[in-house]
Design a protein around this motif. Sequence first.
Motif, mmCIF file in Angstrom:
data_model
loop_
_atom_site.group_PDB
_atom_site.id
_atom_site.type_symbol
_atom_site.label_atom_id
_atom_site.label_comp_id
_atom_site.label_asym_id
_atom_site.label_seq_id
_atom_site.Cartn_x
_atom_site.Cartn_y
_atom_site.Cartn_z
ATOM 1 N N SER A 23 0.794 -1.229 0.000
ATOM 2 C CA SER A 23 0.000 0.000 0.000
ATOM 3 C C SER A 23 0.826 1.278 0.000
ATOM 4 N N VAL A 24 2.125 1.215 0.312
ATOM 5 C CA VAL A 24 2.925 2.426 0.486
ATOM 6 C C VAL A 24 3.349 3.008 -0.859
ATOM 7 N N VAL A 25 3.058 4.287 -1.048
ATOM 8 C CA VAL A 25 3.439 5.006 -2.271
ATOM 9 C C VAL A 25 4.800 5.665 -2.100
ATOM 10 N N CYS A 26 4.982 6.391 -0.986
ATOM 11 C CA CYS A 26 6.236 7.131 -0.828
ATOM 12 C C CYS A 26 6.554 7.388 0.633
ATOM 13 N N PHE A 27 7.816 7.735 0.874
ATOM 14 C CA PHE A 27 8.308 8.110 2.196
ATOM 15 C C PHE A 27 8.914 9.505 2.065
ATOM 16 N N LEU A 28 8.430 10.458 2.880
ATOM 17 C CA LEU A 28 8.897 11.843 2.834
ATOM 18 C C LEU A 28 9.719 12.143 4.075
ATOM 19 N N ALA A 29 10.881 12.791 3.886
ATOM 20 C CA ALA A 29 11.774 13.093 5.006
ATOM 21 C C ALA A 29 12.483 14.416 4.790
ATOM 22 N N GLY A 30 13.123 14.902 5.832
ATOM 23 C CA GLY A 30 13.979 16.081 5.784
ATOM 24 C C GLY A 30 15.355 15.717 6.310
ATOM 25 N N HIS A 31 15.874 16.537 7.288
ATOM 26 C CA HIS A 31 17.077 16.213 8.066
ATOM 27 C C HIS A 31 18.387 16.415 7.310
ATOM 28 N N LEU A 32 18.435 15.998 6.042
ATOM 29 C CA LEU A 32 19.679 16.050 5.272
ATOM 30 C C LEU A 32 20.035 17.472 4.861
ATOM 31 N N HIS A 33 19.021 18.302 4.614
ATOM 32 C CA HIS A 33 19.130 19.674 4.123
ATOM 33 C C HIS A 33 19.351 19.750 2.624
ATOM 34 N N ASP A 34 19.702 18.663 1.993
ATOM 35 C CA ASP A 34 19.854 18.601 0.543
ATOM 36 C C ASP A 34 18.862 17.597 -0.027
ATOM 37 N N ASN A 35 18.517 17.805 -1.298
ATOM 38 C CA ASN A 35 17.548 16.935 -1.945
ATOM 39 C C ASN A 35 18.102 15.543 -2.187
ATOM 40 N N GLY A 36 17.275 14.541 -1.944
ATOM 41 C CA GLY A 36 17.615 13.160 -2.269
ATOM 42 C C GLY A 36 16.384 12.445 -2.773
ATOM 43 N N TYR A 37 16.572 11.511 -3.679
ATOM 44 C CA TYR A 37 15.425 10.770 -4.216
ATOM 45 C C TYR A 37 15.855 9.401 -4.726
ATOM 46 N N GLY A 66 9.325 -0.439 -5.406
ATOM 47 C CA GLY A 66 8.429 0.536 -6.012
ATOM 48 C C GLY A 66 7.976 1.657 -5.098
ATOM 49 N N VAL A 67 8.682 1.885 -3.984
ATOM 50 C CA VAL A 67 8.349 2.972 -3.062
ATOM 51 C C VAL A 67 9.238 4.171 -3.375
ATOM 52 N N HIS A 68 8.621 5.336 -3.552
ATOM 53 C CA HIS A 68 9.365 6.577 -3.782
ATOM 54 C C HIS A 68 9.869 7.119 -2.449
ATOM 55 N N HIS A 69 11.144 7.485 -2.392
ATOM 56 C CA HIS A 69 11.726 8.098 -1.199
ATOM 57 C C HIS A 69 12.202 9.497 -1.573
ATOM 58 N N ILE A 70 11.627 10.525 -0.927
ATOM 59 C CA ILE A 70 11.998 11.907 -1.213
ATOM 60 C C ILE A 70 12.544 12.552 0.051
ATOM 61 N N THR A 71 13.733 13.095 -0.032
ATOM 62 C CA THR A 71 14.320 13.870 1.048
ATOM 63 C C THR A 71 14.334 15.327 0.613
ATOM 64 N N PHE A 72 13.676 16.188 1.374
ATOM 65 C CA PHE A 72 13.478 17.576 0.967
ATOM 66 C C PHE A 72 14.639 18.476 1.387
ATOM 67 N N VAL A 122 22.850 12.660 -4.342
ATOM 68 C CA VAL A 122 22.681 13.232 -3.016
ATOM 69 C C VAL A 122 23.961 13.932 -2.607
ATOM 70 N N ASN A 123 23.847 15.165 -2.115
ATOM 71 C CA ASN A 123 25.001 15.872 -1.612
ATOM 72 C C ASN A 123 25.332 15.374 -0.217
ATOM 73 N N SER A 124 26.603 15.426 0.135
ATOM 74 C CA SER A 124 27.032 14.873 1.422
ATOM 75 C C SER A 124 27.103 15.979 2.469
ATOM 76 N N THR A 125 25.982 16.244 3.123
ATOM 77 C CA THR A 125 25.923 17.236 4.159
ATOM 78 C C THR A 125 25.668 16.572 5.490
#
Length: 362
Positions: free
Chosen positions: A280-294, A300-306, A357-360
């Motif tokens: 059932s899971v479409v995507c996982f949304l997160a922050g923390h990194l400060h840089d974009n990651g995907y 088939g699960v989308h992972h987006i880091t904002f 992904v940037n290494s921050t």
Amino acid sequence: MDEDLSCREGVKTETSEVLFSFGVIADIQYADLEDGYNFLETQKRYYRHSLHHLQSAIEDWNGEEVQPQFVLQLGDIIDGFNAQHKMSEKALARVMEEFKKLKAPVHHIWGNHELYNFSRNYLRQSVLNSKYLQDQTWLCNSAREQHSTEEASAEFYHAYHFCPKTKFRFILLDTYDLSLLGRDSSTKKYQDSLHLLRKNNPNENLNSPVGLAEHQFVQFNGGFSQDQLDWVDEVLTYADINQERVVIVGHIPIHPDASNCVCLAWNYKDALAVIHSHHSVVCFLAGHLHDNGYCLDSNGVHHITFDGIIETPPESHAFGTISVYDDRMVLKGRGRVPNLVMPYRKHHNTMYCNNTVNSTVL
């Protein structure tokens, strides 16, 4: 067209009516301080201007033709420096004055900077406790919820889920359920967390990943208790049976291809194992990194880091609006946040996208 480009930049898909939309913003980290730098002095931080970015995001959301039904604030709403200068409550009040101007409700995630400023007990009584927005229908029908004690539910108190529309469910996770941050050192959860961290990090400075076999075991990260993972498994089982689409939200990323090796939840593999056991899971949304990651993982699960507001220059932006359709979700990014089309997965879909992904290090 390369597979990763089709995921990142968007592809031509069948148009359909937008069912609803929601806003996403991460790592505001406001403080009434001059600009500074991160720990490694590789990224500039705009402590005061982060408030202006929030104001701009709220004006944008309020002005959209199809206004967001809600906004996800992914954690680290104010910076840890506020605690050092004894202005945590003042800084939080200043940010919340801006959020009051938003026409939609806000779901707040707790990150490490919330826990630098406040204890978990304080946060439970604060404006950052948005658990009152949870799904009340589930609470009435779930035997687990009905029989859980107040003490047990407090173990991962801020985790909850809600349904903005039939067949769509959002789960907000407590990624600092296992953590040294914000907990009294006399509690069992603190002692268990310290044991886990010390087992994997022998460094004198527990925020240092130097020499670690698993670099995520640093103090500014956290993890999930087995109780919380069991709870997620129960909610996802319900979603599977009822053919719901699920978005999972947490401050810390849980996939190494959507983050660097340091900014991951301690036991991210356990979280992925639970998620991957459901369809059932479409995507996982997160922050923390400060840089974009995907990434689009092998299940088939989308992972987006904002991208984080705190490290966004004054001339740019870093927030987004996600529109939900019958067959996909579409992220319209602003500034540093790129556009993205997220088709819903089919069973046994093994496609994946590469990411950069940037290494921050926070």
